[in-house]
Write a protein that holds these residues in place. Structure first.
Motif, mmCIF file in Angstrom:
data_model
loop_
_atom_site.group_PDB
_atom_site.id
_atom_site.type_symbol
_atom_site.label_atom_id
_atom_site.label_comp_id
_atom_site.label_asym_id
_atom_site.label_seq_id
_atom_site.Cartn_x
_atom_site.Cartn_y
_atom_site.Cartn_z
ATOM 1 N N ILE A 142 -10.858 -8.912 -9.356
ATOM 2 C CA ILE A 142 -9.844 -8.023 -8.786
ATOM 3 C C ILE A 142 -8.586 -8.836 -8.505
ATOM 4 C CG2 ILE A 142 -9.279 -6.496 -6.863
ATOM 5 C CD1 ILE A 142 -12.207 -5.847 -6.577
ATOM 6 N N LEU A 143 -7.491 -8.460 -9.146
ATOM 7 C CA LEU A 143 -6.230 -9.182 -8.971
ATOM 8 C C LEU A 143 -5.511 -8.758 -7.702
ATOM 9 C CD1 LEU A 143 -4.919 -9.059 -12.656
ATOM 10 C CD2 LEU A 143 -6.179 -10.891 -11.525
ATOM 11 N N ASN A 144 -5.408 -7.442 -7.473
ATOM 12 C CA ASN A 144 -4.733 -6.942 -6.280
ATOM 13 C C ASN A 144 -5.208 -5.541 -5.962
ATOM 14 O OD1 ASN A 144 -3.031 -5.005 -7.828
ATOM 15 N ND2 ASN A 144 -2.045 -6.861 -8.580
ATOM 16 N N PHE A 145 -4.804 -5.058 -4.807
ATOM 17 C CA PHE A 145 -5.102 -3.701 -4.368
ATOM 18 C C PHE A 145 -3.788 -2.965 -4.127
ATOM 19 C CE2 PHE A 145 -8.886 -6.039 -3.123
ATOM 20 C CZ PHE A 145 -9.914 -5.181 -3.490
ATOM 21 N N LYS A 146 -3.683 -1.758 -4.670
ATOM 22 C CA LYS A 146 -2.539 -0.898 -4.397
ATOM 23 C C LYS A 146 -2.969 0.184 -3.413
ATOM 24 C CE LYS A 146 0.054 -1.578 -8.678
ATOM 25 N NZ LYS A 146 0.683 -0.931 -9.858
ATOM 26 N N MET A 147 -2.300 0.211 -2.262
ATOM 27 C CA MET A 147 -2.650 1.149 -1.210
ATOM 28 C C MET A 147 -1.511 2.138 -1.004
ATOM 29 S SD MET A 147 -4.434 -1.204 1.718
ATOM 30 C CE MET A 147 -5.015 0.279 2.566
ATOM 31 N N THR A 148 -1.860 3.387 -0.722
ATOM 32 C CA THR A 148 -0.875 4.412 -0.409
ATOM 33 C C THR A 148 -1.279 5.108 0.880
ATOM 34 O OG1 THR A 148 -2.055 6.049 -1.759
ATOM 35 C CG2 THR A 148 -0.274 4.813 -2.823
ATOM 36 N N ALA A 149 -0.279 5.553 1.621
ATOM 37 C CA ALA A 149 -0.506 6.309 2.853
ATOM 38 C C ALA A 149 0.687 7.243 3.047
ATOM 39 C CB ALA A 149 -0.666 5.387 4.056
ATOM 40 N N SER A 150 0.448 8.385 3.655
ATOM 41 C CA SER A 150 1.495 9.391 3.833
ATOM 42 C C SER A 150 1.830 9.558 5.305
ATOM 43 C CB SER A 150 1.059 10.734 3.236
ATOM 44 O OG SER A 150 -0.152 11.171 3.846
ATOM 45 N N GLY A 151 2.992 10.187 5.540
ATOM 46 C CA GLY A 151 3.446 10.445 6.912
ATOM 47 C C GLY A 151 4.542 11.495 6.918
ATOM 48 N N ARG A 152 4.728 12.158 8.051
ATOM 49 C CA ARG A 152 5.731 13.206 8.149
ATOM 50 C C ARG A 152 7.154 12.650 8.085
ATOM 51 N NH1 ARG A 152 4.403 17.706 6.695
ATOM 52 N NH2 ARG A 152 6.064 18.625 7.959
ATOM 53 N N SER A 153 7.327 11.383 8.387
ATOM 54 C CA SER A 153 8.633 10.736 8.338
ATOM 55 C C SER A 153 8.484 9.379 7.669
ATOM 56 C CB SER A 153 9.208 10.578 9.748
ATOM 57 O OG SER A 153 8.390 9.721 10.524
ATOM 58 N N LYS A 154 9.626 8.770 7.324
ATOM 59 C CA LYS A 154 9.586 7.448 6.717
ATOM 60 C C LYS A 154 8.947 6.429 7.654
ATOM 61 C CE LYS A 154 13.531 7.752 3.562
ATOM 62 N NZ LYS A 154 14.839 7.173 3.192
ATOM 63 N N GLU A 155 9.325 6.515 8.928
ATOM 64 C CA GLU A 155 8.791 5.565 9.913
ATOM 65 C C GLU A 155 7.286 5.707 10.059
ATOM 66 O OE1 GLU A 155 11.290 7.601 10.369
ATOM 67 O OE2 GLU A 155 12.982 6.185 10.286
ATOM 68 N N LEU A 156 6.799 6.961 10.099
ATOM 69 C CA LEU A 156 5.362 7.178 10.250
ATOM 70 C C LEU A 156 4.604 6.742 9.003
ATOM 71 C CD1 LEU A 156 3.081 8.216 11.995
ATOM 72 C CD2 LEU A 156 3.491 10.519 11.092
ATOM 73 N N ALA A 157 5.156 7.011 7.823
ATOM 74 C CA ALA A 157 4.509 6.562 6.586
ATOM 75 C C ALA A 157 4.425 5.043 6.539
ATOM 76 C CB ALA A 157 5.266 7.101 5.375
ATOM 77 N N MET A 158 5.511 4.376 6.969
ATOM 78 C CA MET A 158 5.514 2.916 7.008
ATOM 79 C C MET A 158 4.482 2.389 8.001
ATOM 80 S SD MET A 158 7.120 0.233 5.696
ATOM 81 C CE MET A 158 8.769 0.773 5.199
#
Length: 389
Positions: A142-158
């Motif tokens: 495994i070279l790397n992991f790509k993770m995604t996450a969502s949020g109602r705003s940019k700050e919350l997604a971050m």
């Protein structure tokens, strides 16, 4: 005789307005404004839907650097959700993080939102032999992991993506350390039973050897000439022809076996003492692991406790400390494994996807809805006209 005027019979084909293509053009010439207006409204509604309901999505890439192997990742996909449930049950979580933890408690979230990038494909692995397959699926697979996450705003997604990445690193290291401690516990219990049995077997054998030695020395007293004429020889006292060897040779060989068995018993007793040191370590380490969910802090606490235990046992000599050397080496290896692994190579990216898709769906839905309404209205007018005629 009167003349009769005969007029040509009109056929539907003689009316140009009955031709289908003309009807379509005629229909669009009267309704294009309504269809265009409906499309504009649909675009606005699609944009409003995207703006109000579609969440921001953050993405991050973590370099593996040999931290997690393929087999470990398959196990972590099932173990990490259970660890999230443990955190929810035993830890007070802020409202901002609670929704993210609820998502991570579902095994499907890890399969959907965490994608490993591998060095070889599955088809390549199928074509490899057993040794090559084992090497390919090791930690460098495994070279790397790509993770995604969502949020109602940019700050919350971050915040969500940073929380998920931090949990992946700390949670994975915690599960690896906890597995290591349980494996160590099994080894300690099995070693105690096996070593006790070995000591018992050797003690029984030494009783027979001592009795045989007494008998040989008694025979040497009865036949002293046998010992004077014998030359030293290398012999196995258990061999079938050993009893025909000179008595002094048999006595020497038997004494050598007895001394070897005594040394083996001493080594086994040292092993039991080292095993007790590990058991003493586990008495504190297992509760520490049960009360923790952070692998990084757990490793630090375990290494600190190992240092304290090492200081206490230093007066007993190097034999007592021998078992702690391997323990410290294993803990340090796991610490370095996750310290250098799962590193973030770039800041997380945040975007709000599906804008074009949402607008296109809104335009298409409004356009076809208006088209169906206009066609239905036209059909209804025709039906009413035919009914009146």
């Amino acid at each position: 005789m009167s003349s009769i005027d005969i007029k040509p019979t009109e056929t539907p084909a003689s009316h140009t307005h009955d031709f289908p293509f003309y009807n379509i053009v005629n229909f669009l010439s009267y309704t294009w404004k309504k269809l265009a207006s409906a499309s504009v409204v649909g675009a606005l509604l699609g944009f409003a839907f995207w703006y109000a309901l579609v969440a921001y999505q953050a993405e991050i890439t973590l370099n593996n650097n040999g931290a997690i192997s393929l087999d470990s990742w398959l196990n972590l996909q099932k173990s990490l959700p259970n660890l999230v449930l443990k955190i929810q049950a035993n830890t007070r979580i802020s409202e901002q993080e609670l929704d993210m933890y609820r998502q991570m408690s579902d095994e499907r979230w890890w399969k959907k939102n965490v994608s490993p990038t591998t060095s070889v494909t599955r088809n390549d692995i199928k074509e490899m032999d057993t040794q090559m397959r084992a090497d390919a699926t090791a930690n460098n697979y495994i070279l790397n992991f790509k993770m995604t996450a969502s949020g109602r705003s940019k700050e919350l997604a971050m915040a969500n993506i940073n929380s998920a990445a931090d949990f992946l690193k700390k949670g994975s290291s915690y599960l690896v350390v906890k597995s290591m401690l349980h494996d160590l516990q099994v080894r300690v219990l099995n070693r105690d039973a096996q070593t006790a049995k070995q000591i018992s077997d050797i003690a029984v054998e030494m009783q027979y050897q001592n009795q045989r030695l007494v008998n040989l020395e008694g025979q040497l007293k009865r036949f002293p000439s046998d010992g004077k004429t014998a030359l030293p020889q290398v012999v196995d006292p258990k061999a079938s022809n050993a009893k025909y060897m000179p008595l002094t040779t048999q006595i020497i060989a038997l004494n050598t076996d007895i001394m070897d068995n005594k040394e083996t018993v001493n080594r086994l007793n040292d092993g039991l003492m080292q095993n007790r040191v590990l058991a003493q370590f586990l008495e504190q380490a297992l509760p520490m692991a049960e009360n923790s969910t952070d692998g990084e802090s757990l490793i630090i606490n375990l290494l600190n406790f190992e240092s304290e235990l090492r200081t206490k046992l230093s007066v007993e000599g190097i034999k007592s400390l021998n078992s702690l050397h391997g323990l410290r080496s294993e803990l340090t290896s796991i610490q370095n494994q996750f310290k250098n692994g799962l590193e973030q190579n770039a800041p997380p990216g945040v975007n709000k996807p599906y804008m074009v898709k949402s607008i296109a769906i809104g335009i298409a839905a409004a356009f076809f809805l208006m088209l169906f309404l206009l066609l239905g209205r036209g059909v209804w007018i025709i039906i009413k006209s035919d009914g009146s005629n």
